[in-house]
Design a protein around this motif. Structure first.
Motif, PDB file in Angstrom:
ATOM      1  N   ALA A 243       0.859  -1.184   0.000  1.00 24.93           N
ATOM      2  CA  ALA A 243       0.000   0.000   0.000  1.00 24.93           C
ATOM      3  C   ALA A 243       0.899   1.239   0.000  1.00 24.93           C
ATOM      4  CB  ALA A 243      -0.901  -0.012   1.234  1.00 24.93           C
ATOM      5  N   TYR A 244       0.506   2.247  -0.745  1.00 23.42           N
ATOM      6  CA  TYR A 244       1.359   3.435  -0.889  1.00 23.42           C
ATOM      7  C   TYR A 244       1.491   4.172   0.441  1.00 23.42           C
ATOM      8  CZ  TYR A 244       0.967   2.406  -5.818  1.00 23.42           C
ATOM      9  OH  TYR A 244       1.032   1.770  -7.031  1.00 23.42           O
ATOM     10  N   THR A 245       2.698   4.677   0.703  1.00 20.73           N
ATOM     11  CA  THR A 245       3.014   5.314   1.988  1.00 20.73           C
ATOM     12  C   THR A 245       3.227   6.812   1.811  1.00 20.73           C
ATOM     13  OG1 THR A 245       5.377   4.903   1.657  1.00 20.73           O
ATOM     14  CG2 THR A 245       4.124   3.183   2.792  1.00 20.73           C
ATOM     15  N   LYS A 246       3.436   7.493   2.923  1.00 23.31           N
ATOM     16  CA  LYS A 246       3.756   8.931   2.867  1.00 23.31           C
ATOM     17  C   LYS A 246       5.110   9.110   2.195  1.00 23.31           C
ATOM     18  CE  LYS A 246       6.118   9.068   7.327  1.00 23.31           C
ATOM     19  NZ  LYS A 246       6.230   9.667   8.654  1.00 23.31           N
ATOM     20  N   GLU A 247       5.400  10.340   1.750  1.00 19.45           N
ATOM     21  CA  GLU A 247       6.678  10.599   1.091  1.00 19.45           C
ATOM     22  C   GLU A 247       7.390  11.838   1.616  1.00 19.45           C
ATOM     23  OE1 GLU A 247       5.244  12.539  -3.031  1.00 19.45           O
ATOM     24  OE2 GLU A 247       4.467  10.525  -2.663  1.00 19.45           O
ATOM     25  N   ARG A 248       6.861  12.411   2.677  1.00 17.17           N
ATOM     26  CA  ARG A 248       7.513  13.555   3.322  1.00 17.17           C
ATOM     27  C   ARG A 248       7.792  13.226   4.795  1.00 17.17           C
ATOM     28  NH1 ARG A 248       5.431  18.297   0.171  1.00 17.17           N
ATOM     29  NH2 ARG A 248       5.754  17.527  -1.961  1.00 17.17           N
ATOM     30  N   LYS A 249       8.759  13.921   5.384  1.00 12.13           N
ATOM     31  CA  LYS A 249       9.145  13.721   6.788  1.00 12.13           C
ATOM     32  C   LYS A 249       9.459  12.247   7.066  1.00 12.13           C
ATOM     33  CE  LYS A 249       6.487  17.672   8.505  1.00 12.13           C
ATOM     34  NZ  LYS A 249       5.422  18.138   9.421  1.00 12.13           N
ATOM     35  N   LEU A 250      10.336  11.697   6.240  1.00  6.44           N
ATOM     36  CA  LEU A 250      10.682  10.275   6.361  1.00  6.44           C
ATOM     37  C   LEU A 250      11.821  10.060   7.353  1.00  6.44           C
ATOM     38  CD1 LEU A 250      10.622   9.389   2.556  1.00  6.44           C
ATOM     39  CD2 LEU A 250       8.869   8.830   4.250  1.00  6.44           C
TER      40      LEU A 250
ATOM     41  N   LYS B 239      15.992   4.798   7.187  1.00  9.48           N
ATOM     42  CA  LYS B 239      15.710   3.361   7.029  1.00  9.48           C
ATOM     43  C   LYS B 239      14.213   3.049   6.991  1.00  9.48           C
ATOM     44  CE  LYS B 239      20.107   2.031   7.289  1.00  9.48           C
ATOM     45  NZ  LYS B 239      20.726   3.363   7.390  1.00  9.48           N
ATOM     46  N   GLU B 240      13.375   4.082   6.878  1.00 11.25           N
ATOM     47  CA  GLU B 240      11.928   3.842   6.812  1.00 11.25           C
ATOM     48  C   GLU B 240      11.564   3.190   5.482  1.00 11.25           C
ATOM     49  OE1 GLU B 240       7.678   6.307   7.159  1.00 11.25           O
ATOM     50  OE2 GLU B 240       9.567   7.264   7.730  1.00 11.25           O
ATOM     51  N   ARG B 241      10.713   2.166   5.557  1.00 11.71           N
ATOM     52  CA  ARG B 241      10.266   1.484   4.345  1.00 11.71           C
ATOM     53  C   ARG B 241       9.192   2.322   3.676  1.00 11.71           C
ATOM     54  NH1 ARG B 241       6.074  -1.775   2.887  1.00 11.71           N
ATOM     55  NH2 ARG B 241       6.475  -3.399   1.312  1.00 11.71           N
ATOM     56  N   ILE B 242       9.305   2.512   2.342  1.00 13.83           N
ATOM     57  CA  ILE B 242       8.332   3.326   1.626  1.00 13.83           C
ATOM     58  C   ILE B 242       7.892   2.637   0.346  1.00 13.83           C
ATOM     59  CG2 ILE B 242       8.991   5.592   2.551  1.00 13.83           C
ATOM     60  CD1 ILE B 242      10.778   5.989   0.177  1.00 13.83           C
ATOM     61  N   VAL B 243       6.653   2.927  -0.056  1.00 15.76           N
ATOM     62  CA  VAL B 243       6.093   2.448  -1.320  1.00 15.76           C
ATOM     63  C   VAL B 243       5.518   3.671  -2.031  1.00 15.76           C
ATOM     64  CG1 VAL B 243       4.476   0.862  -2.430  1.00 15.76           C
ATOM     65  CG2 VAL B 243       5.482   0.259  -0.216  1.00 15.76           C
ATOM     66  N   LEU B 244       6.052   3.985  -3.218  1.00 19.53           N
ATOM     67  CA  LEU B 244       5.701   5.221  -3.911  1.00 19.53           C
ATOM     68  C   LEU B 244       5.217   4.936  -5.327  1.00 19.53           C
ATOM     69  CD1 LEU B 244       8.853   7.297  -2.880  1.00 19.53           C
ATOM     70  CD2 LEU B 244       6.621   7.299  -1.752  1.00 19.53           C
TER      71      LEU B 244
ATOM     72  N   SER C 234       5.591   1.492  -9.611  1.00 23.21           N
ATOM     73  CA  SER C 234       5.468   1.442  -8.148  1.00 23.21           C
ATOM     74  C   SER C 234       6.836   1.061  -7.598  1.00 23.21           C
ATOM     75  CB  SER C 234       4.417   0.413  -7.727  1.00 23.21           C
ATOM     76  OG  SER C 234       3.135   0.805  -8.179  1.00 23.21           O
ATOM     77  N   LEU C 235       7.388   1.915  -6.748  1.00 21.01           N
ATOM     78  CA  LEU C 235       8.747   1.740  -6.223  1.00 21.01           C
ATOM     79  C   LEU C 235       8.699   1.367  -4.747  1.00 21.01           C
ATOM     80  CD1 LEU C 235      11.893   2.153  -6.446  1.00 21.01           C
ATOM     81  CD2 LEU C 235      11.470   4.550  -5.811  1.00 21.01           C
ATOM     82  N   ILE C 236       9.413   0.301  -4.382  1.00 13.41           N
ATOM     83  CA  ILE C 236       9.490  -0.142  -2.982  1.00 13.41           C
ATOM     84  C   ILE C 236      10.945  -0.080  -2.550  1.00 13.41           C
ATOM     85  CG2 ILE C 236       9.102  -2.045  -1.355  1.00 13.41           C
ATOM     86  CD1 ILE C 236       7.268  -2.067  -4.659  1.00 13.41           C
ATOM     87  N   GLY C 237      11.204   0.558  -1.403  1.00 14.01           N
ATOM     88  CA  GLY C 237      12.581   0.650  -0.925  1.00 14.01           C
ATOM     89  C   GLY C 237      12.642   1.213   0.480  1.00 14.01           C
ATOM     90  N   THR C 238      13.839   1.600   0.898  1.00 15.96           N
ATOM     91  CA  THR C 238      14.028   2.230   2.209  1.00 15.96           C
ATOM     92  C   THR C 238      14.726   3.575   2.018  1.00 15.96           C
ATOM     93  OG1 THR C 238      16.105   1.010   2.504  1.00 15.96           O
ATOM     94  CG2 THR C 238      14.140   0.071   3.495  1.00 15.96           C
ATOM     95  N   TYR C 239      14.385   4.514   2.883  1.00 13.64           N
ATOM     96  CA  TYR C 239      14.912   5.877   2.760  1.00 13.64           C
ATOM     97  C   TYR C 239      16.242   6.015   3.488  1.00 13.64           C
ATOM     98  CZ  TYR C 239      15.199  10.951   3.120  1.00 13.64           C
ATOM     99  OH  TYR C 239      15.630  12.248   3.051  1.00 13.64           O
ATOM    100  N   ASP C 240      17.231   6.573   2.800  1.00 12.47           N
ATOM    101  CA  ASP C 240      18.546   6.857   3.378  1.00 12.47           C
ATOM    102  C   ASP C 240      18.615   8.348   3.636  1.00 12.47           C
ATOM    103  OD1 ASP C 240      21.225   7.427   3.882  1.00 12.47           O
ATOM    104  OD2 ASP C 240      21.971   5.896   2.500  1.00 12.47           O
ATOM    105  N   SER C 241      18.473   8.731   4.920  1.00 14.02           N
ATOM    106  CA  SER C 241      18.398  10.161   5.246  1.00 14.02           C
ATOM    107  C   SER C 241      19.741  10.872   5.034  1.00 14.02           C
ATOM    108  CB  SER C 241      17.933  10.336   6.698  1.00 14.02           C
ATOM    109  OG  SER C 241      18.844   9.707   7.587  1.00 14.02           O
ATOM    110  N   ASP C 242      20.853  10.176   5.234  1.00 12.86           N
ATOM    111  CA  ASP C 242      22.168  10.800   5.064  1.00 12.86           C
ATOM    112  C   ASP C 242      22.392  11.232   3.619  1.00 12.86           C
ATOM    113  OD1 ASP C 242      22.734  10.441   7.717  1.00 12.86           O
ATOM    114  OD2 ASP C 242      23.847   8.573   7.416  1.00 12.86           O
TER     115      ASP C 242
ATOM    116  N   GLY D  60      16.513   1.078  -3.426  1.00  9.12           N
ATOM    117  CA  GLY D  60      15.420   0.311  -4.012  1.00  9.12           C
ATOM    118  C   GLY D  60      15.486  -1.173  -3.674  1.00  9.12           C
ATOM    119  N   ARG D  61      14.337  -1.770  -3.466  1.00  9.13           N
ATOM    120  CA  ARG D  61      14.233  -3.210  -3.248  1.00  9.13           C
ATOM    121  C   ARG D  61      13.536  -3.865  -4.439  1.00  9.13           C
ATOM    122  NH1 ARG D  61      17.552  -2.151  -0.341  1.00  9.13           N
ATOM    123  NH2 ARG D  61      17.706  -2.307   1.927  1.00  9.13           N
ATOM    124  N   ARG D  62      12.372  -3.286  -4.814  1.00  9.67           N
ATOM    125  CA  ARG D  62      11.631  -3.798  -5.964  1.00  9.67           C
ATOM    126  C   ARG D  62      10.990  -2.629  -6.700  1.00  9.67           C
ATOM    127  NH1 ARG D  62      10.487  -7.768  -2.101  1.00  9.67           N
ATOM    128  NH2 ARG D  62      11.120  -9.867  -2.716  1.00  9.67           N
TER     129      ARG D  62
END
Length: 663
Positions: free
Chosen positions: A37-44, A47-52, A104-112, A118-120
């Motif tokens: 399910a699509y996730t938020k894309e701001r204030k991540l 290492k937060e998992r996101i789907v965009l 549809s992009l699935i991955g984890t956010y690298d804040s640094d 990307g994962r899938r």
């Protein structure tokens, strides 16, 4: 046998997984579901998992790097947020991703770095009802999307051909959905509730069938009566116990008394003796066999391997050396002329205690008066084979031993057809074994080996497979080459495909210290006692159950010195091994083992002592077992009722099949 795919390679991988038919495919559930399910894309968070959902807005670029393929591109979400994206080791994306196409992009956010790892990535938008994606445990060389396609084809092929064994009364009582719907929802869920409802049906049906088998076996056991035997008392075993070079624990004494009391009953003894590695189960079994000898009957002790049978025979000769007990050893590898002589002596009653493997129960092995059968590592023979073994004598008593101790309430659920005795205390101080987890390229592997050899100790190196496999798991073949290259003339190889004479020669060299490193499969789990071995290195450790790993490390540190167990894995789920680094409590480890088991598990090696279920988890689903156990008892009270005949017949067929298969 159905050819499930057009690829011989994939069919071979499926067969190695125990999958031969479309029914096998659909009965192997996902081990988890990923939520897309699509996730938020701001204030991540880092290492937060996101789907965009968005578009690729720059040409994918391959970044030169040593030993790894890196792909980068820019991604613009539908909410107009830009991200730089990086994928590792998915070089094909450079050719398949198109600018301005929606993905549809699935991955984890690298804040640094303010980028997405990307994962899938999937083409197009993921419909809300398809957001839960099944994840199956597969060999590395079996592509996940190909297996998902096989599942869909199998479900389509079996449409209208899937029926439940659960009687209508219980379907209605528990509001269970249709089984075909349950399997479709389990593989293609619309939401979490559809998964829950699917598993309710599948788990209950499996628990009910399992409970029926247990209770049918128990009914059969209770209907068998042995001929009247002379009553015996534990006190008659006092001379044997007094001659032992050590004192029995209070547990060993009370359990011995419990077993002998059970042997005095008119009904057959069907008892499980369980205890952690080193709690002294074998001497308890010898005491029971001695009591059986005193009442004038023959005894048989069956082990799963030649090595363990030989060890029991050697120990038996020491224990019974000052008695009149006549011992013999009968193995599959025993020369034909010797086998003939031994079987004649067994038939004539000239042998009191026969120790061996499956050879003890071949059709041409007949006993003059078989009173007690002891089965060590009973799970390796199949629970239901016990009925067949009992019929070898005039309804002999049966004592099963297991080194995988589990809490009594759970044991009564799993082994519902057995009475249970448990050894809790250790005769001497518990062994000191340090257990650590390392990746397969860790320098600690050879460092630990070097350290052991420098201190004149010996090493076990364990692999899950004998031959090279495409699924990426280590084999004894690979590891033997690796270690033999570094430690010339110090490495031996042991596995089940070797001829018996070759195995005996290798084991003798290891016992004598002429071989310092033994590369082996799980065959060393039981029956090998080399006190000088203090290091064990287990490759692909997550492919063994926790209980098996605990058994394996029980082979080291037997001389009182500190042992070192290295669990080698590159698995992303390596954390499931953590309990072994923190605990040596067999009960806690067995419970953790059972908790980890569940739908979709890919078991690389046969587990120790604990039944494998397709859908159930013994710990989490304990209440389902309890309900199913009561319902099974209710069904058997009306077993001739038309509504129950199908499931009772199925349970009986499974019992008979397992007896025929394993006897």
């Amino acid at each position: 046998m159905d050819k499930l795919t057009k690829s011989p390679r994939l069919n071979s991988l499926l067969h190695n997984m125990g999958i031969f038919t479309p029914y096998d495919v659909i009965n192997r559930l996902p081990r988890r579901y990923d939520n897309y399910a699509y996730t938020k894309e701001r204030k991540l968070a880092d290492k937060e998992r996101i789907v965009l959902l968005g578009k690729v807005v720059s040409l994918p670029r391959i970044v030169p790097a040593k030993g790894v393929t890196i792909i980068t591109f820019d991604f613009l979400t539908v909410k107009i947020t830009y991200f730089k994206v990086i994928f590792f080791n998915q070089g094909y994306l450079a050719k398949t991703l198109k600018i301005d196409e929606t993905y549809s992009l699935i991955g984890t956010y690298d804040s640094d770095r303010n980028e997405i790892n990307g994962r899938r990535i999937y083409k197009g938008e993921i419909p809300k009802e398809e957001a839960l994606k099944p994840v199956y445990t597969l060999p590395k060389s079996y592509s996940h999307h190909l297996y998902v396609g096989l599942v869909k084809r199998s479900l389509k092929q079996l449409k209208g051909k899937i029926f439940s064994l659960v009687p209508y009364h219980y379907l209605n009582k528990y509001h269970l959905i249709n089984k075909e719907v349950a399997l479709n929802w389990a593989h293609q869920p619309k939401d979490q509730e559809s998964i829950r409802q699917a598993l309710r049906h599948l788990k209950y049906e499996e628990a009910l069938l399992f409970s029926l088998q247990n209770q049918l076996i128990k009914q059969n056991n209770q209907s068998l009566k042995k001929i009247k035997k002379e009553a015996i008392d534990f006190s008659l075993c006092a001379p044997l116990v007094a001659a032992l070079p050590y004192n029995l624990t209070a547990d060993q004494i009370s359990v011995s008394e419990e077993i002998i009391e059970d042997m005095n009953q008119s009904g057959l003894m069907y008892r499980l003796l369980q205890g952690d590695v080193g709690t002294g189960k074998t001497i308890v079994s010898f005491i029971a066999l001695y009591a059986n000898f005193l009442r004038g009957d023959q005894g048989a002790l069956m082990a799963p391997t030649d090595a363990l049978a030989r060890q029991h025979y050697a120990n038996g000769k020491k224990v019974f050396k000052d008695t009149k007990v006549r011992l013999a050893l009968l193995l599959g590898s025993t020369p034909i002329s010797e086998k003939k002589r031994l079987k004649s002596a067994i038939r004539d009653g000239d042998i009191d205690l026969i120790i061996g493997t499956h050879s003890l129960f071949t059709k041409d092995t007949n006993y003059a008066s078989l009173g007690l059968v002891v089965i060590d590592e009973q799970h390796r023979f199949g629970v239901n084979q016990r009925i067949a073994l009992a019929n070898k004598g005039d309804h002999a008593d049966l004592l099963m031993m297991s080194a995988t101790p589990i809490p009594r309430s759970l044991a009564l659920t799993i082994f519902g057809d057995l009475d249970i005795s448990t050894l809790y205390t250790f005769p001497s101080q518990k062994r000191d074994v340090v257990t650590k987890i390392f990746p397969s390229d860790s320098p600690k592997i050879f460092a630990a080996t070097d350290y052991a050899l420098q201190h004149d100790k010996q090493v076990y190196v364990i692999a899950p497979l004998i031959d090279f496999s495409e699924d990426g798991r280590f084999s004894t073949e690979q590891l033997y080459e690796r270690f033999a290259l570094r430690y010339e003339n110090k490495v031996g190889l042991l596995h089940g495909k070797m001829k018996q004479k070759e195995k005996e020669e290798v084991l003798k060299k290891y016992y004598d210290g002429n071989i310092k490193i033994l590369v082996s499969t799980q065959v060393v789990e039981v029956g090998i006692d080399v006190k000088n071995a203090n290091t064990m290195i287990i490759f692909d450790a997550t492919h063994f159950g926790l209980a098996s790993l605990h058994q394996l490390r029980g082979r080291i540190g037997r001389d009182g010195s500190r042992g070192y167990c290295l669990l080698i894995t590159n698995d992303e789920e390596a954390e499931k091994l953590d309990i072994l680094t923190k605990s040596e409590d067999g009960f806690a480890i067995a419970e953790a083992d059972m908790k980890q088991r569940g739908p979709g598990e890919l078991t690389g090696v046969k587990q120790s002592g604990i039944p494998d279920f397709a859908f159930l988890n013994i710990i989490d689903d304990y209440k389902i077992f309890v309900v199913a156990r009561d319902d099974a008892a209710e069904i058997l009270q009306q077993a001739d009722h038309k509504a129950y005949q199908w499931i009772v017949k199925r349970a009986n067929n499974l019992i008979n099949y397992k007896i025929t298969k394993k006897a």
